[in-house]
Design a protein around this motif. Structure first.
Motif, PDB file in Angstrom:
ATOM      1  N   SER A  57       2.260   1.899  -3.463  1.00 50.52           N
ATOM      2  CA  SER A  57       1.470   2.461  -4.810  1.00 50.52           C
ATOM      3  C   SER A  57       1.052   3.677  -3.848  1.00 50.52           C
ATOM      4  O   SER A  57       1.117   4.904  -4.855  1.00 50.52           O
ATOM      5  N   GLY A 103      -0.286  -1.688  -5.471  1.00 45.73           N
ATOM      6  CA  GLY A 103      -1.150  -1.056  -4.378  1.00 45.73           C
ATOM      7  C   GLY A 103      -1.978  -2.764  -4.350  1.00 45.73           C
ATOM      8  O   GLY A 103      -3.347  -3.157  -3.859  1.00 45.73           O
ATOM      9  N   LEU A 104      -2.156  -3.538  -5.658  1.00 42.89           N
ATOM     10  CA  LEU A 104      -3.177  -4.727  -5.855  1.00 42.89           C
ATOM     11  C   LEU A 104      -2.991  -5.573  -4.514  1.00 42.89           C
ATOM     12  O   LEU A 104      -4.150  -5.453  -4.211  1.00 42.89           O
ATOM     13  N   LEU A 116       0.028  -9.562  -5.702  1.00 40.43           N
ATOM     14  CA  LEU A 116      -1.434  -9.967  -5.916  1.00 40.43           C
ATOM     15  C   LEU A 116      -0.944 -11.607  -5.623  1.00 40.43           C
ATOM     16  O   LEU A 116      -2.447 -12.116  -5.065  1.00 40.43           O
ATOM     17  N   MET A 169       1.998  -7.399  -9.655  1.00 36.61           N
ATOM     18  CA  MET A 169       0.990  -8.651  -9.620  1.00 36.61           C
ATOM     19  C   MET A 169       1.134 -10.024  -9.750  1.00 36.61           C
ATOM     20  O   MET A 169       0.232 -10.628  -9.475  1.00 36.61           O
ATOM     21  N   LYS A 214      -6.542   2.189  -1.972  1.00 36.85           N
ATOM     22  CA  LYS A 214      -7.698   1.371  -2.174  1.00 36.85           C
ATOM     23  C   LYS A 214      -8.857   1.498  -2.833  1.00 36.85           C
ATOM     24  O   LYS A 214      -9.288   0.846  -4.167  1.00 36.85           O
ATOM     25  N   CYS A 229      -6.198   1.845  -6.673  1.00 38.82           N
ATOM     26  CA  CYS A 229      -6.406   0.236  -7.520  1.00 38.82           C
ATOM     27  C   CYS A 229      -7.020  -0.190  -7.632  1.00 38.82           C
ATOM     28  O   CYS A 229      -7.237  -1.359  -8.967  1.00 38.82           O
ATOM     29  N   MET A 230      -8.567  -0.106  -6.545  1.00 42.50           N
ATOM     30  CA  MET A 230      -9.509  -0.557  -7.413  1.00 42.50           C
ATOM     31  C   MET A 230     -10.365  -0.151  -8.756  1.00 42.50           C
ATOM     32  O   MET A 230     -10.239  -1.717 -10.088  1.00 42.50           O
ATOM     33  N   SER A 270       2.026   2.651  -9.615  1.00 41.20           N
ATOM     34  CA  SER A 270       0.995   2.777  -8.358  1.00 41.20           C
ATOM     35  C   SER A 270      -0.337   1.515  -8.697  1.00 41.20           C
ATOM     36  O   SER A 270      -0.713   1.198  -7.082  1.00 41.20           O
ATOM     37  N   THR A 271      -1.019   1.213  -9.976  1.00 40.16           N
ATOM     38  CA  THR A 271      -2.510   1.029  -9.973  1.00 40.16           C
ATOM     39  C   THR A 271      -1.709  -0.589  -9.557  1.00 40.16           C
ATOM     40  O   THR A 271      -2.200  -1.598  -8.795  1.00 40.16           O
ATOM     41  N   PHE A 272      -0.200  -0.880  -9.814  1.00 37.82           N
ATOM     42  CA  PHE A 272       0.368  -2.690  -9.911  1.00 37.82           C
ATOM     43  C   PHE A 272       0.817  -2.711  -8.070  1.00 37.82           C
ATOM     44  O   PHE A 272       0.251  -3.812  -7.547  1.00 37.82           O
ATOM     45  N   TYR A 302      -2.416  -4.821  -1.622  1.00 34.55           N
ATOM     46  CA  TYR A 302      -3.247  -4.474  -0.376  1.00 34.55           C
ATOM     47  C   TYR A 302      -4.539  -4.076  -0.295  1.00 34.55           C
ATOM     48  O   TYR A 302      -4.746  -4.295   0.142  1.00 34.55           O
ATOM     49  N   THR A 303      -4.697  -3.625  -1.847  1.00 33.32           N
ATOM     50  CA  THR A 303      -5.889  -3.871  -1.608  1.00 33.32           C
ATOM     51  C   THR A 303      -6.833  -4.611  -1.629  1.00 33.32           C
ATOM     52  O   THR A 303      -8.328  -4.968  -0.928  1.00 33.32           O
ATOM     53  N   PHE A 304      -6.419  -5.754  -2.260  1.00 32.30           N
ATOM     54  CA  PHE A 304      -7.102  -7.032  -2.599  1.00 32.30           C
ATOM     55  C   PHE A 304      -7.288  -7.527  -0.700  1.00 32.30           C
ATOM     56  O   PHE A 304      -8.405  -8.149  -0.502  1.00 32.30           O
ATOM     57  N   GLY A 310       0.818  -0.947  -0.116  1.00 29.69           N
ATOM     58  CA  GLY A 310      -0.243  -0.143  -0.065  1.00 29.69           C
ATOM     59  C   GLY A 310       1.348   1.331   0.273  1.00 29.69           C
ATOM     60  O   GLY A 310       0.390   2.477  -0.787  1.00 29.69           O
ATOM     61  N   LEU A 338      -3.501   5.998   1.500  1.00 33.98           N
ATOM     62  CA  LEU A 338      -3.858   4.456   1.685  1.00 33.98           C
ATOM     63  C   LEU A 338      -4.782   4.197   1.668  1.00 33.98           C
ATOM     64  O   LEU A 338      -5.606   3.360   1.142  1.00 33.98           O
ATOM     65  N   GLY A 340     -10.235  -4.413  -0.833  1.00 30.47           N
ATOM     66  CA  GLY A 340     -11.206  -2.901  -1.684  1.00 30.47           C
ATOM     67  C   GLY A 340     -11.563  -3.003  -3.187  1.00 30.47           C
ATOM     68  O   GLY A 340     -12.162  -2.320  -3.890  1.00 30.47           O
ATOM     69  N   HIS A 341     -10.949  -4.486  -3.043  1.00 31.75           N
ATOM     70  CA  HIS A 341     -11.321  -4.670  -4.404  1.00 31.75           C
ATOM     71  C   HIS A 341     -12.757  -5.444  -4.632  1.00 31.75           C
ATOM     72  O   HIS A 341     -13.480  -6.190  -3.977  1.00 31.75           O
TER      73      HIS A 341
END
Ligand code: NA
Ligand code: NA
Lengths: 172, 435, 300
Positions: free
Chosen positions: A16, A58-59, A141, A138, B281, B284-285, A54-56, A61-63, A13, B277, A67-68
């Protein structure tokens, strides 16, 4: 072991977030530069690379944080055992999909490296360098999904799902 | 295989995966992969990597995480509270009360941001918690946000107008001006509906205090709005004063928000990291869903499903009004499964010639396209405003979609309006060319 | 076989129209055996990803703006050296001189060169009239590559990066006051809405090229290969003829919409020629052997 895992998720996180800060600074530098008369070379290329990173990155952490997003309307109505099976099945499917995606991203980095691909802007950046964070993110994730799959197989509730439930409690 | 069957298989597979609880982004990628296999294209690994790299490095998207971060920063300041305090003496007598804050703030913020998701995320982060705290109907709070978030696309600047302008060779400057009046029209429709709803559902709104607010109190309350208005004014001023392009303006917005947070004493290292953070979240989503949507779009390009459908409509040689009706249905149906901008990119080459043949003004058609893309932002299963609001509230996208349904219909009504009175679109650009 | 051909620009542009003709010609000649779908306007693959997609065979063929390859090898840069070739005849001659080197480099990367389509010569769009470079001094000019940035420097302006979609707003709000681009791009973006003067300096004549993946091409039988190559030659010839008409037509549209279109003054031409000389020298220094060969072939 589990503490190390926590740290790795947080690290995903923070890295990202760092990239978001970098985008902000790059754009600010470009605005200031235009105002006082200098060019930030390839600023939009670098902003794009930071966006991908940033997108990849943080995947994972977001998962982990739930967050997904997904449609939980139907699965919320399942009783505990079928629900456990359902989470196990979709995690196994997702894990298989992500193994393939990780391979694709690693292969992209490898190909950019052997073909010596460079960017088209001011500064010819060897493309494999900004592509590394994409592959790393990736893979992270992929591991996060594996982590959740192992939890589910052991009969525990995956962390993302606990967090999703907390959110729905908050609604009431 | 027959294209009809392929389409049915893909749509059913998508619905099955989604209802099993597979994550939206993973589902889109999987369906894209199945689509490529069905189109007998087996280089799925290379195609996924190329399309993801292209999608995730797009310059036009760099503003999105910054605006989301801006919302996270502002949410942690007193600013969102001040926004309500400043407006409530003005809105307390209006049916629907503070629900209008959602619509008005989205309308104003839309002048800074070019995307619908960024508008819904930034404004929703500030308004939803406050509306919930004050006891407003959750469903209406979500519905007004989902609907008016789409204004980000219609009120200039706008990503989709740029995409359309480049593809159709229509002046982007004119398109931006053409979007202004329809944007106002939508704001009025949304507010009008909210007033009627508020009049009919007094029980779902917080109790009125009964006390009349005097004019001096109202004026005094406006002072609370100064920081927010100052921030928006600063960003707008730097766009129209020639300091920055709309994409870069997001960086000014975030910096301004950080400065405001520091001035009001709500910025420290912990709140800074928390806000970052939080932004990670959401962005990234959305970013990964965009990667999936882009990959699915690629598969659709190889399969040719959207352009085949458009060709079928073209073969019917319809009269302009009926053509617009068919195209609306066509875009809405496709917009359920693909993101709106992808639909435009995939079909513009087939749609534009038939639009020109029907003597429909390309400038008018650009605004029509934006309105239908706005509708697709709030239709399930693939609707970006639904995703944003699910992640803000934890409410399921189907619930959010139901809450947004009246606003979906209102955008449809706006299409009827601009079809009957095309001047709503063409009046301002026409005055521009007389100069 | 069914082939896919992504192109970067929309249907209104000459190169895309020629791409459709090319695909139709091949379909007709092979009785539908080779069916090429043209995906215009970067709708299938993003412009910057097209070279990679063709190279690795994700698509069988594609079209790109040659200039985007400039960082890969100096030979590609012949395409945007200002004031080196300013007439269509010269541009064709320069292309003939550079073609062997370009084809060789593409071949090394697994691609075969099919044909090229030139863009109309690049002119100067500005907020105010430009008689000599002194009129531009201190203004901000759009730059989007190392060579346009260097050009802006040498013209005494400040190079400023602006992305294509942001151009109208950048002019209206005063972020930039000048740019160098073709009359077609000006018509496409309705330049008269935001800028007044067009000086036809004919800075350079850039080109799109169409490339095919080597393995995909070799999988075709000999007869089909010949049909493709013949269609390519036909497309290239059509490109060189049509671009001249297109330049005239688009310049006329600029005039009709109220832009002040002028030929450059003799003094301005002399100033620009000097800049061209400097930039040609700088280009040569990047790879004296390869670039030297191109220049000596061109000056023959
Ligand atoms: Na907007
Ligand atoms: Na939708």
């Amino acid at each position: 072991m589990s503490q190390l895992k926590e740290k790795l998720y947080l690290c995903s996180g923070l890295l990202s977030g760092l990239c978001i800060v970098i985008i902000t600074l790059l754009l600010l530098a470009q605005i200031i530069g235009r105002f006082i008369g200098f060019i930030v070379p390839s600023a939009e290329d670098f902003a794009g690379y930071a966006l991908a990173a940033s997108t990849f990155l943080g995947l994972a952490y977001t998962f982990r944080e739930g967050g997904h997003i997904r449609v939980t309307l139907l699965i919320q109505r399942l009783s505990p055992l079928p629900r456990q099976i359902q989470e196990g099945v979709i995690l196994a499917l997702s894990f298989a999909l992500l193994c393939f995606l990780s391979y694709s991203c690693i292969y992209m980095v490898y190909e950019s490296y052997i073909y010596n691909e460079v960017s088209y802007g001011y500064i010819p950046v060897p493309l494999w360098i900004p592509q590394v964070p994409v592959a790393v993110g990736m893979i992270a994730l992929n591991l996060a999904v594996l982590d959740a799959l192992i939890m589910a197989l052991r009969g525990k509730q995956p962390t993302y799902s606990t967090l999703e439930d907390e959110l729905s409690l908050e609604e009431i | 295989m027959d294209m009809t069957w392929i389409s049915i298989i893909l749509a059913v597979a998508m619905l099955v995966l989604l209802s099993m609880g597979v994550w939206v982004s993973f589902t889109l990628i999987a369906i894209g992969g199945i689509g490529l296999i069905l189109s007998e294209n087996y280089q799925i690994d290379l195609l996924f990597a190329t399309s993801s790299w292209g999608a995730s490095t797009a310059w036009s998207l760099t503003a999105l995480p910054l605006f989301i971060w801006m919302g996270e920063v502002l949410f942690r300041t007193r600013l969102s509270e001040d926004l309500f305090k400043g407006l409530s003496p003005w809105l307390s007598g209006v049916p629907g009360k503070l629900l209008h804050v959602n619509i008005l703030s989205c309308g104003i913020f839309a002048a800074v941001s070019g995307s619908s998701a960024a508008t819904a995320a930034t404004i929703g982060r500030m308004t939803l918690p406050e509306l919930r705290k004050q006891g407003y109907s959750e469903r209406m709070a979500i519905g007004t946000l989902a609907g008016s978030g789409t204004l980000g696309l219609l009120i200039p600047p706008s990503i989709i107008l740029i995409v359309y302008g480049v593809a159709a060779e229509v002046s982007i400057a004119r398109l931006f001006i053409a979007g202004a009046l329809p944007g106002l029209l939508l704001v009025c429709l949304f507010m009008g509906f909210t007033m009627i709803w508020g009049y009919l559902h007094k029980d779902e709104l917080p109790k009125s205090t009964g006390k009349k607010t005097s004019w001096s109190e109202r004026i005094k309350a406006l002072r609370q709005l100064l920081p927010v208005l100052g921030l928006i004014g600063f960003v707008l001023g730097s766009i129209y004063g020639g300091l920055t392009t709309p994409t870069e303006a997001a960086a000014l917005g975030v910096s301004g928000a950080l400065v405001l947070a520091a001035l009001t004493g709500s910025l420290n290292i912990n709140s800074f990291i928390d806000s970052l953070l939080g932004a990670v979240k959401s962005s990234c989503m959305i970013g990964f869903i965009l990667v999936g949507a882009h990959f699915l779009t690629l598969a659709m390009g190889f399969l040719g499903i959207p352009s085949a459908l458009a060709q079928w409509i073209s073969s019917l040689s319809l009269s302009p009004m009926v053509l617009i009706l068919y195209l609306t249905i066509f875009f809405v149906v496709l917009g359920c499964f693909l993101d709106g901008i992808s639909v435009v990119v995939l079909t513009v080459a087939v749609v534009l010639p038939m639009v020109q043949a029907a003597n429909i003004d390309l400038l008018w058609f650009g605004i029509f396209i934006v309105l239908v893309v706005e509708m697709s932002q709030i239709t399930p299963p693939v609707g970006f405003n639904l995703f944003v609001i699910q992640s803000l509230t934890g409410k399921n996208i189907l619930y959010v979609a139901k809450a947004a349904l009246p606003f979906f219909l209102l955008i449809g009504l706006a299409i009827v309006f601009i079809s009957v009175f095309p001047e709503i679109v063409t009046y301002l650009p026409a005055t521009m060319s007389q100069n | 076989a069914k082939w896919h051909m992504p192109t970067p620009y929309g249907d209104g542009n000459l190169p895309t129209q020629i791409a459709y003709d090319f695909a139709n010609e091949i379909k007709a000649q092979t009785n539908g055996d080779l069916d090429i779908t043209v995906h215009s306007g970067a709708s299938l693959v993003k412009h910057t990803e097209i070279p990679r997609s063709v190279k690795t065979g994700q698509v069988q063929m594609g079209e790109i703006f040659l200039g985007i390859l400039g960082n890969e090898n100096p030979v590609y840069k012949h395409d945007n050296i200002p004031f080196l070739a300013t007439t269509y005849a010269d541009a064709k001659k320069l292309w003939e001189a550079a073609k062997p080197a370009v084809a060789k480099q593409l071949d090394k990367d697994g691609m075969i060169l099919l044909y090229t389509v030139a863009w109309p010569a690049q002119g100067l769009y500005s907020k105010n009239a430009v008689n000599t470079l002194a009129d531009l001094k201190g203004t901000k000019m759009r730059a989007y590559s190392p060579s346009t940035s260097r050009l802006a420097d040498l013209m005494g302006t400040t190079p400023t990066t602006i992305q294509v979609p942001d151009i109208p707003q950048a002019f209206s709000t005063g972020i930039i006051q000048a740019m160098v681009t073709s009359p077609s791009t000006g018509v496409g973006s309705q330049a008269w809405d935001y800028v007044n003067y067009y000086t036809d300096i004919k800075a350079w004549i850039p080109k799109n090229i169409v490339i095919v993946n080597k393995r995909a091409f070799r999988r075709l039988d000999k007869a089909t290969q010949k049909i493709v190559m013949d269609a390519a030659a036909k497309a290239e010839a059509a490109g060189w003829t049509k671009v001249v008409e297109r330049a005239k037509k688009d310049t006329k549209i600029l005039i009709e919409n109220g832009m002040k279109v002028t030929e450059p003054s003799a003094e301005l031409v002399a100033e620009l020629k000097a800049i061209g000389k400097t930039m040609t020298e700088e280009w040569k220094a990047e790879d004296p052997k390869a670039v030297g060969d191109i220049l000596s072939n061109y000056n023959k």
